[in-house]
Design a protein around this motif. Sequence first.
Motif, PDB file in Angstrom:
ATOM      1  N   GLU A 132      47.928  34.619  35.403  1.00  0.00           N
ATOM      2  CA  GLU A 132      46.635  34.807  34.728  1.00  0.00           C
ATOM      3  C   GLU A 132      46.815  34.673  33.227  1.00  0.00           C
ATOM      4  O   GLU A 132      47.616  35.387  32.613  1.00  0.00           O
TER       5      GLU A 132
ATOM      6  N   ILE B 218      48.303  47.163  36.858  1.00  0.00           N
ATOM      7  CA  ILE B 218      48.625  46.784  38.240  1.00  0.00           C
ATOM      8  C   ILE B 218      50.066  46.276  38.247  1.00  0.00           C
ATOM      9  O   ILE B 218      50.361  45.249  37.624  1.00  0.00           O
TER      10      ILE B 218
ATOM     11  N   VAL C 234      37.011  44.037  30.510  1.00  0.00           N
ATOM     12  CA  VAL C 234      37.919  43.069  31.140  1.00  0.00           C
ATOM     13  C   VAL C 234      37.105  42.034  31.921  1.00  0.00           C
ATOM     14  O   VAL C 234      37.424  40.838  31.881  1.00  0.00           O
TER      15      VAL C 234
HETATM   16  N1  GLY Z   1      42.828  42.704  35.944  1.00  0.00           N
HETATM   17  C1  GLY Z   1      41.661  42.438  36.678  1.00  0.00           C
HETATM   18  C2  GLY Z   1      41.418  40.994  36.780  1.00  0.00           C
HETATM   19  O1  GLY Z   1      42.327  40.216  36.651  1.00  0.00           O
HETATM   20  O2  GLY Z   1      40.318  40.531  36.925  1.00  0.00           O
END
Ligand code: GLY
Length: 532
Positions: free
Chosen positions: A489, A328, A448
């Motif tokens: 994240e 992404i 994931v």
């Molecule tokens: N890349 C998907 C998520 O962060 O959950």
Amino acid sequence: MKKLIWTLFLLSVSATVFAQSYFEDGLSADWHKERRAELRKLMPENSLAVFFNNPVKNRNNDVDYIYHPDTDFFYLTGFREPNAVLVVFSEMREVNAEMVDELIFVQNRDPRAEQWNGKRLGTEGVIEKLGIKGALLNSEFAEKSGIKLADFDKIFTFSLAENIEESSANSSLIAMVNDFKTATEYPDNLNETTAQIYNMIKNSDLETSERVAQMIQRYSQQYPEMADDPVVSSFMNAESPEKRMVVKEEMSEQKLDILSLEQMMNELRGIKTQEEIGLLRKAVKISAIGQVEVMKAAKVGMSEREIQGVHEFIYKRYGAEELGYPSIVGGGHNGCILHYIENDERDLSDRLLLMDLGAEWRGYTADVTRTIPINGKFNEEERAIYELVYQAQEAGIAIAKPGTTFQEIDAAGRKIINEGLAKLGIIESGESHMYFPHGTSHHLGLDVHDRGNREPLKEGMVFTIEPGIYIPEGSDCDPKWWGIAVRIEDDILITSTGNENLSGDAPRTVAAIEEMMTYPSVLEEWVLPEID
Ligand code: GLY
Ligand code: MN
Ligand code: MN
């Protein structure tokens, strides 16, 4: 003529891209064996568990997608070929005149297929390389799997996919699924939707059963075939909570159980072993280096696709076999689309760039997001939003330790974001809003969004902390905020006393990101020829 024959021959073989059968430098055969032993400990006496590996998926015409094994199948075996079934018995049983507590059914060795699509292990290979006790060809499944409803007190499996693509690449998997359905008298209507409903029934009690029955009623308007299921219809039509509990009890006594394996695998996979943590560390480290190198390389004029390419090149350079999920890379308002994977914007001038990517290393994936100003400097509004998300993430990291819950981590960050957005005048105080529309955490591992229970955190869990604020164009606030999207994240390991941020090498603060973006990148010296 020669050319024609060659073309015809090419057309006759579909281009399935198989991964190698197993990882030479990944988890050991003994590790997978130990996992099967742990599963057995969770199974009741006289039961068996059946796992089907993923089907091959067609991309178009005679080209298939690169094969990825089912992650439960991989966890228990290390095997990465399609057309395979694993059977785990709770105790030793005589199968084919041999005592075994596990069997794997695999595709046969086939020199012609292997010349086109890669090596197969075959039955001897899976015994020798994977250490599985009994191995048979998948053509022997119906006759020798030993699966008969009458022979067992419980047969565990997942709800079976109804729509495996009909193709020669899947033919033996389809045959085994059909044989299994016959042997277990698998009801026609047992699919993922029914499994969800069963789960709702399983989790209901005297107090909640009325509400659950009403929810199921609403579902059955959408999926009328569900009313044909005897468990579902008895539960919906029962006259009292007590009678609904009788239905629930009867459901739990059925021999064919499509719910419990989910729980067992969640329990096993939710806590990572030292070996898994080693692989996750590597996947995350590579992904963090990708973020650092992109911070150095990013500049106005680069496209989303080019930035994606730099991350993914670094993963490949280290030898990561895959991505854990589609990358992404979203500039400006594209960052507001949570699963934006087109990455086709070319003009990123003066925008924030949200980059959520993860290398997959020997099956284990990272999941790391950084948000950077493409021109190297956050403007006032971008900085204000970034600081809020950063503080929300810090609040979550500060409390992550054994005993904390995902809800507590989410609540700590959400409070900061809600108060901060109100202070900036983006929302009214106490107003509910859609600027932080997703949860803060999920388990991370082979998937994931990995298996794991939503219980208080325990040592050995690995999960994400990923608050975000997304303000799409046209939002009900001052237009100066429009198009700002920030997510940070990180991948967090729970230790005996607290946590370790596995992705902490990638800068997270405004100052550290801006500084990193002043450093030169080797890519600046890499000048490609101009083309029209
Ligand atoms: N890349 C998907 C998520 O962060 O959950
Ligand atoms: Mn995530
Ligand atoms: Mn992510």
